[in-house]
Design an enzyme around this catalytic site. Structure first.
Site, mmCIF file in Angstrom:
data_model
loop_
_atom_site.group_PDB
_atom_site.id
_atom_site.type_symbol
_atom_site.label_atom_id
_atom_site.label_comp_id
_atom_site.label_asym_id
_atom_site.label_seq_id
_atom_site.Cartn_x
_atom_site.Cartn_y
_atom_site.Cartn_z
ATOM 1 N N GLU A 80 70.572 56.333 87.042
ATOM 2 C CA GLU A 80 70.957 55.102 87.751
ATOM 3 C C GLU A 80 72.231 55.376 88.528
ATOM 4 O OE1 GLU A 80 71.086 51.247 85.821
ATOM 5 O OE2 GLU A 80 69.472 51.840 84.455
ATOM 6 N N GLU A 115 70.903 52.784 78.308
ATOM 7 C CA GLU A 115 72.314 52.385 78.150
ATOM 8 C C GLU A 115 72.614 51.872 76.738
ATOM 9 O OE1 GLU A 115 73.559 49.779 81.361
ATOM 10 O OE2 GLU A 115 73.488 51.429 82.793
HETATM 11 O O1 AHR Z 1 70.269 48.489 87.677
HETATM 12 C C1 AHR Z 1 70.803 47.309 87.147
HETATM 13 C C2 AHR Z 1 71.229 47.450 85.693
HETATM 14 O O2 AHR Z 1 72.323 48.321 85.620
HETATM 15 C C3 AHR Z 1 70.228 48.069 84.749
HETATM 16 O O3 AHR Z 1 69.342 47.138 84.237
HETATM 17 C C4 AHR Z 1 71.085 48.632 83.668
HETATM 18 O O4 AHR Z 1 70.527 49.770 83.066
HETATM 19 C C5 AHR Z 1 72.419 48.909 84.347
HETATM 20 O O5 AHR Z 1 73.469 48.350 83.651
#
Ligand code: AHR
Length: 505
Positions: free
Chosen positions: A291, A172
Site C-alpha cells: 500500500e 496492518e
Molecule cells: O487504503 C486505505 C486504507 O489504508 C486501507 O484499508 C488500510 O490497509 C490502510 O490503513
C-alpha cells in the site's frame, strides 16, 4: 543549474520484479461499487463490469491486484461473496461504517482480473477470524473438485481452481484501528501457524506477512523483528505501507519524503538480514510494499461524512482524493525509489486503483477519467521493466525536513536488454530553475538515440483533472533532447517529471 549522471550497463542494482507495478482494490467507498462494477452502466459487460474502467486499467499493464482489503478484510467473511447473488447477505463493514451487499466476491473479482489482464493477490482475514477460515478460503480457490470446498466452487460456477498464488496474511495487524489488532508476538504466532497450514496444502504458495503500517508507528521496527522471528522460515515477503501527504503546503519538504521512504525500506532490509543471521538461514525474505500513495486531500471531507453518518450507507464517496500536479512529482519520486530498491522490494501496490485514493475516477452512470497521478504510474509500469541501473548522480541540493542536501534531480534508470533500450525517469525538484542534465551513456557503447521524451509540468502545482476538465495535467512530448558523443543532454523544466527513452546500439 547542472546535474551530471552516469549510466553503465555493468553497474546494476537488480532485475526489477514487474510486480512492483501492482495495485490494490478494497471494498471501500466506490472502489468496487460504481468503480469497477456498475450493472446498468452504458459500458458494463454481462457481469456488470464497467468497460470504460476496464480499458483504463488494462492500459496500465498491472501484474497483480490486491483484494479485498485493507482494513475491510479484518472483519470480512469470504463465504458471503460466493453463491447466487440474490442470496448473499448484506453485512455491516466495521472498518468504514458502511454496508456491503456482497455483489462482488472472489468469482466476480477473478473474472474482472481476466478481463483486464491481471492476477489476484488475496488477503486473508486474520483480525476477526483465523487459521481455519484462511485454510478454507485457500482450499476453495485452489483445491481440486472431489473435496468439499472444490465441489462448492464448482457448484458456484467454476470447476477449475482459480489457482491464486499470492496471499497476504492479514492487513496492518500492528494498527490499533484494525479489527482484531494484535501485538507482534500474538500476530507473529498466528501468522506462522497460518503459513504452515497453507504450506501443508501447497508449499509453493507465495506468502506475505504484515510489517508496519507506517514508519511513524511506535512499534516500528521492533514489530518487523519480532514478527520475522516467528515467521522467517515460512513466509516469502514482509509487507510495508506508507501514505504521503503535504499538510503544511510546503512543497520542498513534501518532495523530500521519498528519502524517508528510502530509509524505511533500508531499515526493514537490515531487520530482515538481522533475523536471517539470527536464524542462520539461507532463505531470503523480501519486501512487498503493498500500500502506497498520496492520501490527504479527502481527509476533511471524510471526517464530515463519517461524523454526519448515522446509518450504514452503500458505497459512499469515501477517500476520494483529487490529485494535483504536485502529486505527479511525488508519485514519480516514490516509483523511482522502488526502482532503486529493486534488490529488496519485489512487490508494490499503488493504493488504490479506482475512486478511492486512485489514479482512475468514475461518475456513476457517467464517464471515467485519469487523475494526474495516472501518468507517472502508467509510464513506469509500461516502460520501467528490465534491470535497474546503479546511476552515479552529481546534483546540487537543498536541506529539507526529511533529509539534508536532497538533490534537485531524482532519477532512476532501467535497462531493457532484450528490447535494446534504456529508460530514465527523472524529477526536477527545483521550484524555479531548469536543470541541464548531462547523462553519460558511454557505458552502453558509442551509439544511442533518443526515441521518446515525455514531460509533465504545469504552472500551477494545484492543477487537477476533473470530470469536466480531464486533460488539464497530461504528459507532453519533450524537445531538444539529444545524444552526442555518448552523452545525452536534456533540459528539465523546474518542478517537472519526465521519462526519457533511448535506443542503444
Ligand atoms: O487504503 C486505505 C486504507 O489504508 C486501507 O484499508 C488500510 O490497509 C490502510 O490503513
Amino acid at each position: 543549474m547542472k546535474a551530471n549522471v552516469t549510466a553503465h550497463r555493468d553497474y546494476t542494482i537488480a532485475k526489477i520484479d514487474e510486480r512492483v507495478y501492482s495495485a490494490f482494490l478494497e471494498h471501500l467507498g466506490r472502489a468496487i461499487y460504481s468503480g469497477i462494477y456498475e450493472p446498468g452502466h452504458p459500458t458494463a459487460d454481462k457481469n456488470g463490469m464497467r468497460g470504460d474502467v476496464a480499458q483504463l486499467v488494462r492500459d496500465l499493464k498491472i501484474p497483480y491486484v490486491r483484494y479485498p482489503g485493507g482494513n475491510f478484510v479484518s472483519a470480512y467473511n469470504w463465504e458471503d461473496g460466493v453463491g447466487p447473488k440474490d442470496q448473499r447477505p448484506t453485512r455491516l463493514d466495521l472498518a468504514w461504517h458502511t454496508a456491503d451487499a456482497n455483489q462482488v466476491g472472489i468469482h466476480e473479482f477473478q473474472d474482472w482480473c481476466d478481463l483486464v489482464g491481471t492476477k489476484p493477490m488475496l488477503a486473508i482475514n486474520l483480525g476477526s477470524r483465523g487459521l481455519d477460515e484462511a485454510r478454507n478460503f485457500v482450499e476453495y480457490t485452489n483445491g481440486p473438485t472431489g473435496s468439499y470446498w472444490g465441489d462448492l466452487r464448482k457448484k458456484n460456477g467454476r470447476a477449475e481452481p482459480f489457482d491464486c498464488r499470492v496471499w497476504c496474511l492479514g492487513n496492518e495487524m500492528d494498527g490499533p484501528w484494525q479489527v482484531g489488532h494484535k501485538t507482534a508476538d500474538e500476530y507473529g504466532r498466528l501468522a506462522n501457524e497460518t503459513a504452515k497450514t497453507l504450506r501443508a496444502f501447497d508449499k509453493s504458495l507465495e506468502l506475505i506477512v504484515c510489517g508496519s503500517s507506517h514508519s511513524d508507528m511506535k512499534t516500528y521496527p521492533e514489530w518487523e523483528r519480532i514478527v520475522l522471528e516467528h515467521t522467517y522460515d515460512s513466509v516469502d515477503h514482509i509487507s510495508l505501507h506508507m501514505y504521503f501527504a503535504n499538510r503544511t503546503g510546503h512543497t520542498q519538504n513534501y518532495l523530500s519524503l521519498n528519502h524517508k521512504l528510502d530509509r524505511y525500506i533500508s531499515t526493514v532490509e537490515s531487520t530482515i538480514n538481522l533475523v536471517k543471521a539470527n536464524k542462520r538461514s539461507q532463505r531470503d525474505v523480501t519486501i512487498s510494499f503493498d500500500e502506497w500513495n498520496v492520501w490527504y486531500h479527502s481527509n476533511e471531507q471524510d471526517r464530515a461524512i463519517l461524523a454526519g453518518n448515522e446509518g450504514w450507507p452503500h458505497a459512499p464517496r469515501l477517500l476520494e482524493d483529487i490529485y494535483n500536479f504536485e502529486d505527479v512529482l511525488q508519485v514519480g519520486l516514490i516509483l523511482n525509489t522502488f526502482i532503486r530498491k529493486s534488490n529488496v522490494v519485489k512487490m508494490a501496490c499503488i493504493a488504490q486503483l479506482v475512486n478511492v485514493i486512485a489514479p482512475i475516477m468514475t461518475e456513476p452512470g457517467g464517464a471515467a477519467w485519469r487523475q494526474t497521478i495516472y501518468y507517472p504510474y502508467y509510464f513506469a509500469s509500461v516502460f520501467g521493466r528490465g534491470t535497474a541501473l546503479n546511476l552515479s548522480v552529481k546534483s546540487p541540493g537543498y536541506d529539507a525536513e526529511h533529509d539534508d542536501n536532497v538533490p534537485y534531480i531524482d532519477i532512476s534508470g532501467v535497462h531493457d536488454e532484450e528490447g535494446g533500450t534504456a529508460t530514465f525517469f527523472a524529477v526536477n525538484r527545483h521550484p524555479t530553475d531548469a536543470l541541464t542534465m548531462e547523462l553519460s551513456l558511454q557505458g552502453f557503447g558509442d551509439r544511442a538515440t533518443v526515441i521518446d521524451h515525455q514531460v509533465m509540468t504545469h504552472t500551477n502545482l494545484r492543477a487537477t483533472n476533473t470530470l469536466t476538465a480531464p486533460d488539464t495535467v497530461v504528459p507532453r512530448k519533450g524537445s531538444g533532447t539529444v545524444v552526442s558523443d555518448g552523452t545525452l543532454t536534456a533540459s528539465l523544466p523546474p518542478h517537472s517529471w519526465q521519462m526519457i527513452r533511448v535506443k542503444l546500439s
